[in-house]
Design a protein around this motif. Structure first.
Motif, short mmCIF file in Angstrom:
data_model
loop_
_atom_site.label_atom_id
_atom_site.label_comp_id
_atom_site.label_asym_id
_atom_site.label_seq_id
_atom_site.Cartn_x
_atom_site.Cartn_y
_atom_site.Cartn_z
N GLY A 59 -7.84 7.22 7.04
CA GLY A 59 -6.67 8.09 7.09
C GLY A 59 -5.92 7.97 8.40
O GLY A 59 -6.37 7.30 9.34
N ILE A 60 -4.75 8.61 8.45
CA ILE A 60 -3.94 8.74 9.65
C ILE A 60 -3.69 10.22 9.86
O ILE A 60 -3.47 10.96 8.88
N ALA A 61 -3.70 10.70 11.11
CA ALA A 61 -3.51 12.13 11.37
C ALA A 61 -2.38 12.35 12.37
O ALA A 61 -2.25 11.61 13.36
N VAL A 62 -1.58 13.39 12.11
CA VAL A 62 -0.51 13.81 13.02
C VAL A 62 -0.51 15.33 13.08
O VAL A 62 -1.13 16.01 12.24
N HIS A 63 0.19 15.89 14.08
CA HIS A 63 0.27 17.35 14.21
C HIS A 63 1.35 17.87 13.26
O HIS A 63 2.42 17.27 13.14
N PRO A 64 1.10 19.02 12.60
CA PRO A 64 2.08 19.54 11.64
C PRO A 64 3.42 19.93 12.26
O PRO A 64 4.44 19.99 11.55
N ASN A 65 3.44 20.20 13.58
CA ASN A 65 4.69 20.58 14.23
C ASN A 65 5.39 19.40 14.90
O ASN A 65 6.39 19.60 15.60
N ASP A 66 4.89 18.21 14.69
CA ASP A 66 5.51 17.03 15.31
C ASP A 66 6.68 16.58 14.45
O ASP A 66 6.50 16.05 13.34
N SER A 67 7.88 16.82 14.95
CA SER A 67 9.10 16.56 14.17
C SER A 67 9.26 15.08 13.81
O SER A 67 9.96 14.76 12.85
N ARG A 68 8.60 14.20 14.54
CA ARG A 68 8.73 12.77 14.28
C ARG A 68 8.13 12.37 12.93
O ARG A 68 8.50 11.33 12.36
N TYR A 69 7.21 13.20 12.43
CA TYR A 69 6.45 12.77 11.26
C TYR A 69 6.54 13.74 10.07
O TYR A 69 5.84 13.55 9.07
N ILE A 70 7.39 14.75 10.17
CA ILE A 70 7.47 15.74 9.08
C ILE A 70 7.83 15.09 7.75
O ILE A 70 7.35 15.49 6.68
N SER A 71 8.66 14.06 7.79
CA SER A 71 9.10 13.40 6.56
C SER A 71 7.98 12.61 5.88
O SER A 71 8.16 12.12 4.76
N LEU A 72 6.85 12.50 6.53
CA LEU A 72 5.76 11.67 5.99
C LEU A 72 4.70 12.47 5.24
O LEU A 72 3.63 11.93 4.92
N LYS A 73 4.97 13.73 4.97
CA LYS A 73 4.01 14.53 4.22
C LYS A 73 3.79 13.92 2.83
O LYS A 73 4.72 13.48 2.17
N ASN A 74 2.51 13.93 2.44
CA ASN A 74 2.09 13.38 1.13
C ASN A 74 2.31 11.88 1.01
O ASN A 74 2.32 11.33 -0.10
N LYS A 75 2.47 11.21 2.15
CA LYS A 75 2.64 9.75 2.14
C LYS A 75 1.31 9.04 2.43
O LYS A 75 0.36 9.64 2.95
N PHE A 76 1.30 7.75 2.11
CA PHE A 76 0.12 6.91 2.36
C PHE A 76 0.55 5.68 3.15
O PHE A 76 1.72 5.29 3.14
N VAL A 77 -0.41 5.06 3.83
CA VAL A 77 -0.15 3.79 4.53
C VAL A 77 -1.14 2.75 4.04
O VAL A 77 -2.17 3.07 3.45
N GLN A 78 -0.82 1.49 4.34
CA GLN A 78 -1.74 0.39 4.03
C GLN A 78 -2.66 0.14 5.21
O GLN A 78 -2.23 0.18 6.36
N ASN A 79 -3.92 -0.13 4.91
CA ASN A 79 -4.82 -0.61 5.97
C ASN A 79 -4.38 -2.03 6.33
O ASN A 79 -4.25 -2.88 5.45
N PRO A 80 -4.12 -2.32 7.62
CA PRO A 80 -3.63 -3.65 8.02
C PRO A 80 -4.52 -4.81 7.56
O PRO A 80 -4.05 -5.94 7.45
#
Length: 586
Positions: free
Chosen positions: A268-289
């Motif tokens: 997984g990847i983790a960010v802070h819920p109040n970090d405005s840089r990543y709010i648009s990424l809720k419920n998103k997934f990433v690829q393992n490199p």
């Protein structure tokens, strides 16, 4: 004035001319004489006489001397402890209210002794020597150093009851440790579980928190570890791009990490819920490199530090305590990518099996960074201003958090009891300032990992039973012996022929602090004994939780009594670098 100077010089010359007054102090000229005088003056004067119990009903003054490890000769720290014990014993003896007694002993010191004996038998390894021969070497080593330690301590002439000195691997103590383990197991407090632990790749064993040193580094620093020929560079924060799985746009999130090699086990990847840089990424997934088919969720948690690197961190719960905690909270998968020796271990069908499998963890770091560069996923690096490196105090290797199946002891209720008895002054701690530390440790308890992957130590009285030796189908049985385990197995599988039941004792040994924690119960708690609970425990403050608190916890659980009424903590004698003295380190 001249006359005074003359008389002083004359007197000084007369004094120094005596043969017995050397210009330099030579202990060897005086110790034998005074040792014999002390021995004659104090032999058995502190032990109970046949009439003492009938004449004097007052409780005796009883102490247990903290047992030195059989890893080498004693040092000034032991001399300090011995001196304090001796002063207390002699003072109470002089009171003539009752007898005073202190029983000395020796600790087998599982990890520390095994490490030293392995160095002693080098270039042979313990595997080459075999388990039985290696244990013989350990017993011989401990026997030699018990004699040396006793001789050294006797030179200090302490008022100890040497006739009852004990060794934590004595037969009666081995039996007591075994019975106590089974008692706790049958009460449901000892259980088998898979959790994250401190793992030393050099030892190939779990180590306790007290055997982990924290080294602070500031910025880039070259570092060497045992068993690895190259220097590794620490204190670097790597930025790596993870592709966001989005059918509409080609986006990425840049993650900061100090351990790029563990990308292979990311979940997984983790960010802070109040970090405005990543709010648009809720419920998103990433690829393992390293595995495009591996979808990693982006989770939001308040424990993430927004100021660490890019504010986005990768989660590798199989190799990091913080990540493990978050994985438990958010129900993420837990994977591992290293074996017990610290080498990469991948599935055969992993896309990068041939490039990375079986590489040393720090060779894997270099290879992973190179592959990320080839993929165009590296986004620079920067020096980390402050970083804490956990080191095994026994080997100097960097601790690797690993998820392992081990035996654990649930200490929740025991810790609560041990904490409350200090609140109501049932147990007195001196100095009183230590109460705060005592409370901190016990009020923040965790399950106690009891098992160690060593050869030297108390064996675990648990037997793995399976039908027709099927490794996937088995049950654990607690028993005092193999014969008892066979009887219990027949009861457990009544419809299975005895010759179809495969029984094997757990090959791990118990944490040394478990057997030490059963002191002084195992020494003094005998039928109709006046000596238990003991009067006072005197020891260094550095083992307050790992030894003293655990003695209290186990004694309250197993006997419903305190092991002692008061604890007196003394300070430590340190080297010029502020590090406490150690026999095993030299």
């Amino acid at each position: 004035m001249l006359i005074k100077v003359f008389l002083f010089n004359y007197s000084f010359q007369r004094i120094t001319s005596y043969r017995w007054l050397s210009k330099t102090h030579q202990p060897s000229l005086f110790e034998p004489k005074w040792a014999s005088i002390f021995a004659e003056a104090t032999t058995n004067s502190y032990l109970p006489s046949s009439s003492s119990s009938s004449v004097n009903n007052k409780k005796p003054f009883v102490m247990l001397f903290p047992p030195p490890n059989v890893t080498g000769t004693v040092h000034l720290g032991h001399a300090l402890t011995t001196s304090v014990h001796d002063c207390l014993l002699r003072w109470h003896t002089m009171q003539q209210k009752s007898f005073a007694r202190c029983v000395p002993g020796y600790d087998h010191a599982g990890i520390a002794t095994q490490v030293i004996v392995e160095k002693h038998i080098a270039p042979q390894t313990r595997e080459q020597l075999g388990r039985e021969k290696f244990l013989e070497e350990c017993y011989q080593w401990s026997s030699n150093y018990r004699q040396t330690i006793e001789a050294q301590l006797k030179r200090l002439c302490p008022l100890f009851d040497w006739s009852n000195a004990y060794f934590t691997m004595d037969k009666n103590l081995v039996e007591y440790v075994r019975d106590s383990f089974l008692h706790l197991y049958n009460d449901g407090l000892i259980y088998r579980d898979t959790r994250i632990v401190n793992w030393c790749c050099q030892l190939r064993s779990v180590v306790s928190d007290i055997e982990v040193d924290s080294k602070e580094i500031n910025g880039r620093e070259k570092f060497s570890i045992p068993g690895y020929s190259k220097h590794i560079e620490l204190g670097i924060l790597y930025n790596i791009a993870y592709k966001i799985i989005d059918e509409q746009q080609d986006k990425e999130i840049i993650v900061s990490t100090t351990r790029p090699e563990t990308i292979l086990a990311d979940t997984g990847i983790a960010v802070h819920p109040n970090d405005s840089r990543y709010i648009s990424l809720k419920n998103k997934f990433v690829q393992n490199p390293f595995n495009p088919q591996d979808r990693l969720p982006i989770i939001f948690d308040e424990s993430v530090d927004q100021n660490f690197g890019t504010g986005a961190v990768k989660l590798t719960p199989g190799h990091d305590v913080f990540d493990y905690t978050l994985a438990m909270k958010h129900k993420l998968e837990i994977r591992t990518m290293l074996n017990d020796q610290g080498h990469v271990q991948l599935d055969l069908n992993h896309p990068f099996y041939h490039e990375l499998n079986n590489l040393h963890r720090y060779d894997a770091r270099e290879k992973v960074l190179q592959l990320l560069e080839n993929k165009g996923l590296r986004r620079g690096e920067k020096e980390q201003q402050k970083m804490i490196i956990p080191l095994c105090s026994r080997t100097g290797d960097i601790i690797e958090p690993l998820v392992k199946e081990q035996w654990f002891l649930d200490t929740t209720e025991m810790c609560r009891q041990a904490s409350s008895i200090v609140d109501n002054n049932t147990l007195k701690l001196t100095a009183s300032s230590t109460r705060k530390v005592w409370k901190y440790w016990l009020d923040n308890s965790r399950p106690w990992c009891l098992s160690r992957q060593l050869w030297w130590g108390h064996s675990i009285p648990m037997y793995r039973c399976s039908i027709n030796n099927k490794s996937s189908e088995y049950k654990w049985i607690g028993a005092k012996s193999l014969e008892e385990a066979k009887m219990k197995a027949n009861e457990l599988f009544p419809n299975v022929p005895s010759n179809s039941i495969h029984i094997e004792q757990d090959q791990d040994v118990l944490d040394t602090w478990f057997s030490s924690g059963l002191l002084p119960i195992s020494i003094f708690n005998k039928k109709n004994s006046q000596e238990f609970p003991t009067t006072l425990l005197e020891t260094g403050y550095d083992i307050m939780f790992f030894w003293v608190a655990r003695m209290v916890m186990l004694s309250l659980k197993l006997t419903s009594q305190l092991p002692f009424h008061e604890v007196l903590f003394h300070g430590l004698i340190c080297d010029p670098n502020g590090k406490k003295m150690s026999k095993s380190l030299g």
